[in-house]
Design an enzyme around this catalytic site. Sequence first.
Site, PDB file in Angstrom:
ATOM      1  CG  ASN A   1      -7.132   2.539   0.335  1.00 20.57           C
ATOM      2  OD1 ASN A   1      -6.374   2.857   1.245  1.00 20.57           O
ATOM      3  ND2 ASN A   1      -8.308   3.138   0.149  1.00 20.57           N
ATOM      4  CB  ILE A  34      -8.305   8.004   0.694  1.00 21.39           C
ATOM      5  CG1 ILE A  34      -8.502   7.853   2.197  1.00 21.39           C
ATOM      6  CG2 ILE A  34      -8.698   6.739  -0.015  1.00 21.39           C
ATOM      7  CD1 ILE A  34      -8.173   9.060   3.008  1.00 21.39           C
ATOM      8  CG  HIS A  80      -0.225   6.302  -0.499  1.00 22.19           C
ATOM      9  ND1 HIS A  80      -1.019   7.389  -0.226  1.00 22.19           N
ATOM     10  CD2 HIS A  80      -1.025   5.212  -0.366  1.00 22.19           C
ATOM     11  CE1 HIS A  80      -2.238   6.984   0.072  1.00 22.19           C
ATOM     12  NE2 HIS A  80      -2.277   5.661  -0.012  1.00 22.19           N
ATOM     13  CG  HIS A  88      -1.898   1.112   1.256  1.00 23.56           C
ATOM     14  ND1 HIS A  88      -2.514   1.533   2.411  1.00 23.56           N
ATOM     15  CD2 HIS A  88      -2.366   1.940   0.282  1.00 23.56           C
ATOM     16  CE1 HIS A  88      -3.317   2.550   2.155  1.00 23.56           C
ATOM     17  NE2 HIS A  88      -3.233   2.815   0.863  1.00 23.56           N
ATOM     18  CG  HIS A 102      -4.544   3.328  -3.916  1.00 21.09           C
ATOM     19  ND1 HIS A 102      -5.778   3.897  -3.703  1.00 21.09           N
ATOM     20  CD2 HIS A 102      -3.847   3.530  -2.772  1.00 21.09           C
ATOM     21  CE1 HIS A 102      -5.817   4.433  -2.501  1.00 21.09           C
ATOM     22  NE2 HIS A 102      -4.663   4.225  -1.904  1.00 21.09           N
TER      23      HIS A 102
END
Length: 874
Positions: free
Chosen positions: A728, A874, A537, A532, A724
């Site tokens: 997530n 997010i 990110h 993740h 993602h």
Amino acid sequence: MFCKESPSLQTLSTAKSLSSLFPKPSALINPILTGRRDKPCRRQNFRGRCRITASQSNIAQKGKLLKEKVKRIKVKGFITAEEGLLESLSWSRPLDVITDIRGRSLLVELISAETDTRTVMEEGPVEDYAQRVWFESRNEKYECVFDMPEDFGTVGAIRVQNQHHREMFIKEMKLELPSGSVTFTCNSWVTPKSIDPTKRIFFSNKSYLPSATPEPLKKLRKEELETLQGNNRERVGEFAKYERVYDYDVYNDVGDPEKDERLARPVMGGLSHPYPRRCKTGRKPCEKDPSSEKREGEFYVPRDEEFSSTKGTAFTGKAILAALPSVFPQIEAALLDPNLPFPHFKSIEDLYEVGIDIPKDAGLLPMIPKLIKVVAEAQDNLLQFDPPILLNKDRFSWIRDDEFARQTLAGLNPYCIQLVTEWPLKSKLDPAALKNKRLFMLDYHDLLLPYVNKVRELDDTTLYASRTLFFLSDDSTLRPVAIELTRPPDVNRPQWSQVFTPGYDATSCWLWNLAKTHAVAHDAGYHQLISHWLRTHCCMEPYIIAANRQLSAMHPIYRLLHPHFRYTLEINARARQSLVNAGGIIETCFWPGKYSLELSSDVYAKLWRFDREGLPADLISRGLAVEDETAEHGLRLTIPDYPFANDGLMLWDALKEWITESVKHYYPDAALITCDEELQAWWSEVRNIGHGDKKDEPWWPVLRTQDDLIGVVTTIAWVASGHHAAVNFGQYGYGGYFPNRPTTTRIRMPVEEPTEEELKEFYEEPEKVLLKTFPSQKQATQVMVTLDLLSTHSPDEEYLGEEPEASWVDDPVIFAAYERFKGRLKHLEEVIDERNVNVSLKNRAGAGVVKYELLKPISQPGVTGMGVPYSVSI
């Protein structure tokens, strides 16, 4: 509200046009056109001084005469905007009302994309002040009336200056030209003139490669990029949001040695700890440790990278991340002893059925996402969690071996299961199982081994290196067959290692369940820090910084990638502030503790490769697929019923086809790629600076052909969207009931050099040992709050295939390709629905089985377990 003695102000308020009050554009013509012939005329250019020759002066004079004869027309422009909410400037609202009444809200210049063929010179800009003509709530509309030469040509850009004392969000401007309307999609915050007098540049929705850019726009194209690179910056020190500077820095702001020496952390980025680069903030270094940056105030990101007001208020993403450190002490204060384990499983179930008493003055609780409920009225001091879908479907599934195995293929972290090709214990295994590709594993042995003794020195935690072995059955399901847990030697004792297997007696069954708890905790930590945080990110940030620095906003590849960049810098900044920082949520609640980012750095250094970040290459590298031209998607899966791979490959192909059509439209010849200086500069900066610690790796793609570019863009788009989403938005669904995915283990296995007391407790109260192994009450509730937040779709989420970018709509070829992309995504949704009711697919359908919907493109707001946004938002 004004005095009667101010007729001039009243006149201004009712004026329909300001053309009589301000100089005509013709009066602002370059001095070349207005200078006297009997005097030498000189001008400065970027190389130095150059003399205007007599022939040039004659051309200019002729051009002046021709321009005076050109017919002029009135062109209306309408700007849609939204006022800002800068509280520090709230005093300015009355002044802005006066500005609106005077009709001077915004100064707008139109820039022609054409050269005047009669004078071989650029058409000078025409300008007007925009006057507010309509507003409702925060939405506003402004009107301009431009006095434009009839032969002004195509309007290629506008420049805007905000005359208000508050920032304004300019959504778009539409010009009503005789030849048709032209739209400028801005979607950008424009700073007040009093703070930054620079006129903002916005280009039309027509995309241009650098080599095809109209001559009058080339200078503006370069000027805007220089601004974003910070080359035109006059200030020194910390960046202000309005400056919109994109630059690189190492992760030197997650530690806080100024506050507490125990919060000092090594810098991530460089030879010692290779890491992707983050967006630079320009803050001062710490006095106690100059290699670290001071953590003061909000973490800078360029203004347009911040959450929208919708996301900021309805979703409260930014606010809740900042508030979590304040919410957690309230939860801790409500617990009898937050360091204790849950006393029994009923107390865990009470989190969903009864709730936790919270002090009534806990004003931050209403900010918690809706699926964590604050019970109303008389019981408004209760924090009650909604049961995650796993618990609703089958509250006992978490303890079963089949669900443990199924989640490696269809759960929260489908990125780590790999084919076994070699094994240190292969002499004890059936060679045929290896040959027939029947053995798979989760391998956290070599990665975790160096951290085991270090983590064990931390308070209230323990760690092993682990391997978990699975056998592939004929029905495409996995069966766990062994878990190896290892503690390396230290100065006082030799290595300890033991293999646990499913048992048929009580003691073996309890040891197996405890071993599974440790193995799942390792997977949960790896998932959060690697699958993740690092791979989506963290690794996305350099692509975004480089694109804004090197690709013009009118570049077709920038416009193709831009939706995949939305909100990422903002959410990453908030993560550095509250999630991955020293003493933050990850360090507090996950087993690596203060070594969390060091661990992710090790994985980045050893395992991360851009050429394996695309889904097909990832599957092949893990032995989960082989290339096969006769198979669907060109791959044959080693495990046929692999929900993540089956759905993911359909999504990958849809993305690739859409990107292929776009790339080949703008680059019909490979030579256009090699000579595109912006494109080459972008990719060079990604490799040499953004991921500079790995710049010398031989696997980096080189942009020479259409296929090279298609591969790079598709990989970035996939990581931001499909990858993602898969790791997530199922976090609360699978981790909201923490026994299913404990984030840490706090005590050793009862058979690792046990004391008599420990053995006695295990034999007499094995359930108690399991509960003591789980996270504490404090850790569990903090993780549940955080996972709910991270799993929540905001109301303004932008999903793949939902709405096209304005520039795509304006190009018929691109829009047609987008519509085909949208159709493929619609088909994907239908296929996923069909697969989820096919009981022969046991990894995604069956009694009490959670459907695999994480890659369904569209979702409603909230925690839904589906929906693929364009970006890491997010």
